[in-house]
Design an enzyme around this catalytic site. Sequence first.
Site, PDB file in Angstrom:
ATOM      1  N   GLU A  35       0.810  -1.230   0.047  1.00 34.53           N
ATOM      2  CA  GLU A  35      -0.143  -0.058  -0.071  1.00 34.53           C
ATOM      3  C   GLU A  35       0.840   1.056  -0.183  1.00 34.53           C
ATOM      4  OE1 GLU A  35      -3.239   0.916   0.200  1.00 34.53           O
ATOM      5  OE2 GLU A  35      -3.485  -1.021  -0.734  1.00 34.53           O
ATOM      6  N   LEU A  38       7.732   3.547   3.110  1.00 40.06           N
ATOM      7  CA  LEU A  38       7.955   4.604   4.357  1.00 40.06           C
ATOM      8  C   LEU A  38       9.384   5.035   4.352  1.00 40.06           C
ATOM      9  CD1 LEU A  38       6.791   4.454   7.714  1.00 40.06           C
ATOM     10  CD2 LEU A  38       9.221   4.167   7.789  1.00 40.06           C
ATOM     11  N   ASP A 158      -4.272  -4.776  12.313  1.00 42.69           N
ATOM     12  CA  ASP A 158      -3.318  -5.440  11.695  1.00 42.69           C
ATOM     13  C   ASP A 158      -2.058  -5.633  12.779  1.00 42.69           C
ATOM     14  OD1 ASP A 158      -1.601  -6.561   9.950  1.00 42.69           O
ATOM     15  OD2 ASP A 158      -0.797  -4.773   9.172  1.00 42.69           O
TER      16      ASP A 158
END
Length: 260
Positions: A35, A38, A158
């Site tokens: 998705e 970072l 999650d």
Amino acid sequence: MAAEEAVPAAHEFPLPKVLEYPASTPPKLITQGAEGRLYKTTYLLPDVPCALKYRPPKPWRHPILDQRLTRHRILSEARILAKCRRDGLRVPTVYAIDEAAGWLMLEWIHGVPVRVAINNALGTRTEGIDRDEGLKDLMRRMGRAVGKMHQLGIVHGDLTTSNMMLSPLQPAGDAGVAHEPLDGEIVIIDLGLASGSISDEDRAVDLYVLERAFGSTHPRAECLFADLLEAYKGSYKQAPVALKKLEDVRMRGRKRSMLG
Ligand SMILES: Nc1ncnc2c1ncn2[C@@H]1O[C@H](COP(=O)(O)OP(=O)(O)O)[C@@H](O)[C@H]1O
Ligand SMILES: [Mg+2]
């Protein structure tokens, strides 16, 4: 332009504009998930590192739908982080947000993901893991952190040992501060799939996801999960009810895997 030179040429994908500011040191790509990406970078001050979570456009999605989804997720993660922070749960501080551009600038959490801390510890231990006080105490801190989050009315969505950081209380300085590698506070991260809920069922599912993830990531340490649950149980009033529900959720999980 100097601003462009600051961006490593090795990146084959467009960076969000914020990473092209001349004040930013070259951003370092830390992880690239399905998705998002970072980066470790700086923003307000050159010596204050921060984490930039960027959700790039997905070319396979309809552009308007994609924009809406990205905006919604970034905003939701930022709101939940702000709420957790306000209510005293240790999560990264939100420094800046541009939901239209798809990024969230967060406090950089020093330390290592709990997954790494546990695996390092297991690498140095040959037996008696079920009696290892350092590891057991780490599990208890994790249980209390999850309990506190649930108490605040947030389910994570999650929970894994990669989505919790173990952050040393004092940065390991050169003053010879000897600190145990398993010391430090638990910082829950990655609230991109989190939502507000006070349902015991949702809490139980959160715990079940963590239990399954823990078992597959740290099979040798599976026996320690009971310590996490024990600490969770004492962390807020409703916790025993959520734990009772966990038994049902496990049972359903087992039935499902028997059906194939
Ligand atoms: N605020 C932060 N400080 C330091 N490291 C972070 C921070 N946020 C994320 N990370 C690191 O980057 C990884 C991926 O970030 P995460 O928020 O979990 O995104 P993803 O949705 O890709 O899993 C984490 O597992 C952690 O190692
Ligand atoms: Mg993650």
